[in-house]
Write a protein that holds these residues in place. Structure first.
Motif, short mmCIF file in Angstrom:
data_model
loop_
_atom_site.label_atom_id
_atom_site.label_comp_id
_atom_site.label_asym_id
_atom_site.label_seq_id
_atom_site.Cartn_x
_atom_site.Cartn_y
_atom_site.Cartn_z
N ARG A 268 0.83 -1.22 0.00
CA ARG A 268 0.00 0.00 0.00
C ARG A 268 0.86 1.27 0.00
NH1 ARG A 268 -2.52 0.34 5.38
NH2 ARG A 268 -0.66 1.56 5.85
N GLU A 269 1.89 1.27 0.86
CA GLU A 269 2.69 2.48 1.02
C GLU A 269 3.63 2.73 -0.15
OE1 GLU A 269 2.40 4.74 3.61
OE2 GLU A 269 0.61 3.52 3.97
N THR A 270 3.93 1.68 -0.93
CA THR A 270 4.86 1.86 -2.07
C THR A 270 4.14 1.89 -3.41
OG1 THR A 270 5.21 -0.55 -2.23
CG2 THR A 270 6.74 0.70 -0.83
N ALA A 271 2.80 1.96 -3.37
CA ALA A 271 2.02 1.89 -4.61
C ALA A 271 2.38 3.02 -5.58
CB ALA A 271 0.53 1.92 -4.29
N HIS A 272 2.83 4.15 -5.04
CA HIS A 272 3.13 5.31 -5.88
C HIS A 272 4.55 5.29 -6.44
CE1 HIS A 272 4.91 6.28 -2.01
NE2 HIS A 272 5.67 7.18 -2.62
N ILE A 273 5.39 4.36 -5.95
CA ILE A 273 6.80 4.38 -6.32
C ILE A 273 7.02 3.65 -7.65
CG2 ILE A 273 9.14 3.68 -5.67
CD1 ILE A 273 8.30 3.86 -2.76
N LYS A 274 7.74 4.28 -8.53
CA LYS A 274 8.13 3.69 -9.81
C LYS A 274 9.65 3.66 -9.89
CE LYS A 274 3.81 3.69 -11.10
NZ LYS A 274 3.04 2.41 -11.15
N GLY A 275 10.18 2.54 -10.38
CA GLY A 275 11.63 2.43 -10.50
C GLY A 275 12.20 3.49 -11.42
N SER A 276 13.33 4.05 -11.01
CA SER A 276 13.95 5.09 -11.85
C SER A 276 15.47 5.03 -11.67
CB SER A 276 13.43 6.48 -11.45
OG SER A 276 13.74 6.75 -10.10
N GLY A 277 16.16 5.62 -12.61
CA GLY A 277 17.62 5.69 -12.53
C GLY A 277 18.26 4.33 -12.79
N ARG A 278 19.54 4.23 -12.38
CA ARG A 278 20.30 2.99 -12.65
C ARG A 278 19.73 1.81 -11.88
NH1 ARG A 278 26.59 4.20 -12.03
NH2 ARG A 278 25.86 4.93 -9.99
N GLN A 279 19.10 2.07 -10.73
CA GLN A 279 18.53 0.99 -9.93
C GLN A 279 17.07 0.72 -10.28
OE1 GLN A 279 20.19 -0.86 -7.63
NE2 GLN A 279 22.05 0.24 -8.20
N GLY A 280 16.56 1.38 -11.29
CA GLY A 280 15.13 1.29 -11.61
C GLY A 280 14.64 -0.14 -11.86
N GLU A 281 15.39 -0.91 -12.66
CA GLU A 281 14.95 -2.27 -12.98
C GLU A 281 14.89 -3.15 -11.72
OE1 GLU A 281 16.32 -6.03 -15.82
OE2 GLU A 281 17.13 -4.01 -16.17
N ARG A 282 15.90 -3.02 -10.86
CA ARG A 282 15.93 -3.80 -9.62
C ARG A 282 14.79 -3.38 -8.68
NH1 ARG A 282 18.15 -3.13 -4.55
NH2 ARG A 282 18.70 -5.06 -3.46
N LEU A 287 9.52 -4.32 -6.03
CA LEU A 287 8.15 -3.88 -5.78
C LEU A 287 7.14 -4.86 -6.36
CD1 LEU A 287 8.66 -0.07 -6.53
CD2 LEU A 287 8.27 -1.13 -4.30
N GLY A 288 7.49 -5.47 -7.48
CA GLY A 288 6.60 -6.48 -8.05
C GLY A 288 6.42 -7.67 -7.13
N MET A 289 7.50 -8.07 -6.46
CA MET A 289 7.44 -9.20 -5.54
C MET A 289 6.63 -8.86 -4.29
SD MET A 289 11.35 -10.59 -5.87
CE MET A 289 11.13 -11.96 -4.73
#
Length: 295
Positions: A268-282, A287-289
């Motif tokens: 719930r608390e991370t629903a707004h977070i999208k991966g970005s930058g060099r660490q975006g894919e990780r 977050l998917g898990m």
């Protein structure tokens, strides 16, 4: 007399059993129950019963277990595997118990005789409810009134009865307790003594930065990985009779609920977070898990 092994309880809880609350504990993957509270609550001399249990430890598999007692302190309590508790009750002389529960114990033992007979002659034994559907009609009636007046669910109202009388289902109530349950609900709910004033939940205030939430997500993933590994390792430890087997069993089973509840909060608390930058894919993978339910 041979000494009985002392083991540490990993988790203790309280469960309803035949109208009273009993202390149970998980130790080495086995559910145990503290015997002294049960013995004293039904009016039997504890000294005699403790000697009986210890003298027949091979039969009852009793153990001294360090666990939280009723007074909140850690004590070494003589415990019986929960699966053998009914068998112990079957061996009790009704003449030695309190007058107010003697008839119920006799009925219970008669039911045990019938269950054993049905098991060996019919291949199965089915427990009969304490009361019939018709006996419980007044109770259902007042439950319906409460639901209509307060907008509660069946589960919420019956939970009150379960807690008050120490049962898991209303068919475990005796005819006398069924009548008392109607009076209890009438007195506590219909007359307005029970219903608390409902308050609106406080608004959720953001307390953590996105970076902090990602760090907590990473810790959660490691905890879930440890749980899964414990589940895989437990059979191997059991096969070599390791004294750590019980710890790994509890780690793999007792953590499922808290991990799932904390996962929901993080999702719930991370629903707004999208991966970005060099660490975006990780980050997206993490977050998917966290957004997938545990299985």
């Amino acid at each position: 007399m041979n000494s009985i092994a002392i083991i540490e309880a990993v988790n203790t809880t309280s469960l309803p059993f035949h109208g009273q609350s009993i202390i149970t504990a998980m130790a080495a993957g086995v559910a145990y129950v503290a015997m002294r509270p049960i013995v004293e609550n039904i009016g039997i001399d504890w000294t005699g019963q403790s000697v009986k249990l210890r003298n027949q430890k091979d039969k009852f598999n009793c153990r001294d277990i360090s666990m939280v007692a009723a007074d909140g302190k850690v004590r070494k309590l003589l415990c019986l595997p929960l699966q053998k508790l009914n068998g112990w009750l079957f061996s009790i002389n009704p003449a030695k118990v309190r007058d107010d529960i003697r008839d119920r114990l006799i009925r219970y033992q008669e039911e045990c005789f019938t269950a054993l007979h049905d098991y060996w002659t019919k291949g199965a034994a089915v427990r009969k409810p304490e009361t019939t559907v018709d006996d419980r009609t007044p109770l259902r009636g007042i439950v319906n009134r409460i639901m209509g007046k307060y907008g509660l669910t069946y589960q919420a109202v019956y939970k009150l009865v379960h807690k008050e009388f120490g049962v898991n289902h209303i068919d475990e109530l005796s005819p006398k307790q069924t009548a008392e349950a109607v009076e209890y609900l009438a007195g506590k709910v219909i007359e307005g003594e029970w219903m608390p004033k409902q308050e609106l939940p406080a608004p959720i205030v953001k307390q953590f930065s996105d970076e902090e939430l990602l760090q907590m997500t990473n810790v959660w993933l490691w905890a879930e990985r440890a749980r899964k590994m414990s589940k895989l390792i437990y059979p191997a430890l059991t096969s070599i009779e390791s004294r750590w087997a019980g710890n790994f069993y509890d780690l793999s089973h007792e953590t499922v609920y808290p991990l799932e509840e904390s996962r929901k909060v993080l999702a719930r608390e991370t629903a707004h977070i999208k991966g970005s930058g060099r660490q975006g894919e990780r980050q997206e993978k993490m977050l998917g898990m966290i957004r997938k339910e545990l299985h």
